[in-house]
Design an enzyme around this catalytic site. Structure first.
Site, short mmCIF file in Angstrom:
data_model
loop_
_atom_site.label_atom_id
_atom_site.label_comp_id
_atom_site.label_asym_id
_atom_site.label_seq_id
_atom_site.Cartn_x
_atom_site.Cartn_y
_atom_site.Cartn_z
CG HIS A 69 -1.74 -1.22 1.37
ND1 HIS A 69 -3.08 -1.23 1.05
CD2 HIS A 69 -1.44 -2.48 1.77
CE1 HIS A 69 -3.57 -2.46 1.26
NE2 HIS A 69 -2.59 -3.24 1.69
CD GLU B 78 -4.55 -8.72 6.99
OE1 GLU B 78 -5.50 -8.09 6.48
OE2 GLU B 78 -3.49 -8.15 7.35
CG ASP C 182 0.16 -5.52 4.12
OD1 ASP C 182 -0.51 -4.83 3.33
OD2 ASP C 182 -0.36 -6.14 5.07
CG ASP C 183 0.40 -1.52 5.23
OD1 ASP C 183 -0.02 -0.68 4.41
OD2 ASP C 183 -0.25 -2.55 5.54
N1 HPA Z 1 -5.22 -5.61 5.54
C1 HPA Z 1 -6.29 -4.92 5.23
N2 HPA Z 1 -6.23 -3.65 4.86
C2 HPA Z 1 -5.04 -3.04 4.82
C3 HPA Z 1 -3.90 -3.72 5.14
C4 HPA Z 1 -3.99 -5.09 5.51
O1 HPA Z 1 -3.01 -5.79 5.81
N3 HPA Z 1 -2.88 -2.84 4.99
C5 HPA Z 1 -3.41 -1.66 4.58
N4 HPA Z 1 -4.72 -1.79 4.48
ZN ZN Z 2 -2.54 -5.19 2.47
#
Ligand code: HPA
Ligand code: ZN
Length: 332
Positions: free
Chosen positions: A11, A191, A269-270
């Site tokens: 993201h 997740e 991811d982040d």
């Molecule tokens: N999951 C869901 N939404 C998100 C995530 C994630 O890992 N990272 C940024 N938005």
């Molecule tokens: Zn994500």
């Protein structure tokens, strides 16, 4: 030796490093509820997805102008290349910005201008707009309609944010419209939510890739389907630890997923929130799960297979992976 990586789950807003948060706050005269850098950093400890999302959305307050989005995106390109990334498909949570009064065109101007320089940074990129699952499906549809009217250079659409408060079917109209316009489709599922959510994004949204998908391992029938249809899963190991999807990296199912024949890839991811970019994710899983050169080769090849690129680019990426693996094996 650094793996030539394909990153399919990152993201852009999740690459917003604390230093840039404070710099942009000053530039834009945004008053943040943090006393200083130490105070900000002390909040990077999460009890689950929602506690992370609260900080992640709050920190976006500093992103206001096209220049901010340009700087954010450029910083990612630089860091990604250092991490070995040769091709990245980046997520943009456009509704998180329009929802606080920033125009979609302003966001896009900055992101587009930065992504146009990708080749100068040594990688190729694509842009995927991710709908926010905590907002109504009708708002996802409206967001996509606006982006299409702006002629946004989209590679695809995705779905993220909390999995627990809505059903995938709400987002079918937006995904259908995306497909009608020739866009690719991906979705976060499995997740924090159960394996059923993975079935839903496959059967209802016809997602071509599943983001995360680690909880698919709870359902052997689903695992057989994912493996049989070679549906890629974009796994993010450090994210899974920090958001308590698994207790420790040693408990991560990545090795079992590979053994089950799933097309898994490793992603960040982040990265500004979870302790590392794609190189650090790879380094830690390889060490903790004892992945050897052959398993790393499978991960690298899976990334190339799962990328939404044309045949010529896929061949280039494949060639880089092959060369890297030969050197890795020769090195012993
Ligand atoms: N999951 C869901 N939404 C998100 C995530 C994630 O890992 N990272 C940024 N938005
Ligand atoms: Zn994500």
């Amino acid at each position: 030796m650094q793996m030539p990586a394909v990153e399919l789950h990152v993201h852009l807003e999740g690459t917003l490093e604390p230093e840039l948060i404070l710099a942009l706050a000053e530039r834009n005269r945004v008053v943040l509820p943090y006393a200083d850098m130490d105070d900000l950093r002390s909040r990077y400890s999460f009890t689950g997805l929602q506690s992370f999302l609260d900080l992640y959305y709050a920190n976006m307050a500093v992103l206001r102008t096209a220049e901010d989005f340009y700087d954010l995106t450029t910083a990612y390109l630089v860091r990604a290349r250092e991490a070995g990334v040769r091709h990245a498909e980046v997520f943009l949570d456009i509704q998180a910005h329009t929802g606080r009064g920033i125009r979609a065109a302003e966001v896009l101007d900055g992101v587009k201008a930065a992504l146009a320089t990708s080749r100068d940074h040594g990688l190729t990129t694509g842009l995927i707009v991710t709908f926010l699952r905590h907002l109504p499906g009708a708002e996802a549809l409206a967001a996509l309609q606006e982006l299409l009217a702006l002629d946004a250079p989209l590679l695809g659409v995705g779905l993220c944010s909390t999995e627990l408060t809505s059903h995938a079917s709400e987002f079918a109209p937006a995904f259908d419209l995306a497909r009608d316009h020739g866009l690719h489709t991906v979705a976060h599922a499995g997740e924090e939510g159960p394996a059923q959510n993975v079935w839903d994004v496959l059967d209802i949204l016809h997602a071509e890739r599943v983001d995360h998908g680690v909880r698919a391992m709870e359902d052997p029938v689903l695992v057989r389907r994912l493996a049989g249809e070679r549906v890629p899963l974009t796994v993010c190991p450090l994210s899974n630890v920090r958001l308590r999807v698994v207790d420790t990296l040693a408990d991560h199912p990545l090795r079992r997923m590979l053994e089950a024949g799933l097309v898994v890839t490793v992603n960040s991811d982040d990265p500004a929130y979870f302790g590392g970019y794609v190189d650090e994710n790879l380094r830690q899983v390889a060490e903790v799960l004892s992945l050897g050169p052959d398993e790393l080769l499978t991960l690298a090849r899976n990334g190339v297979e799962a990328a939404f690129v044309d045949g010529a680019r896929r061949a280039e990426l494949d060639a880089e992976v092959t060369t890297w693996h030969q050197r890795l094996v020769a090195q012993g």
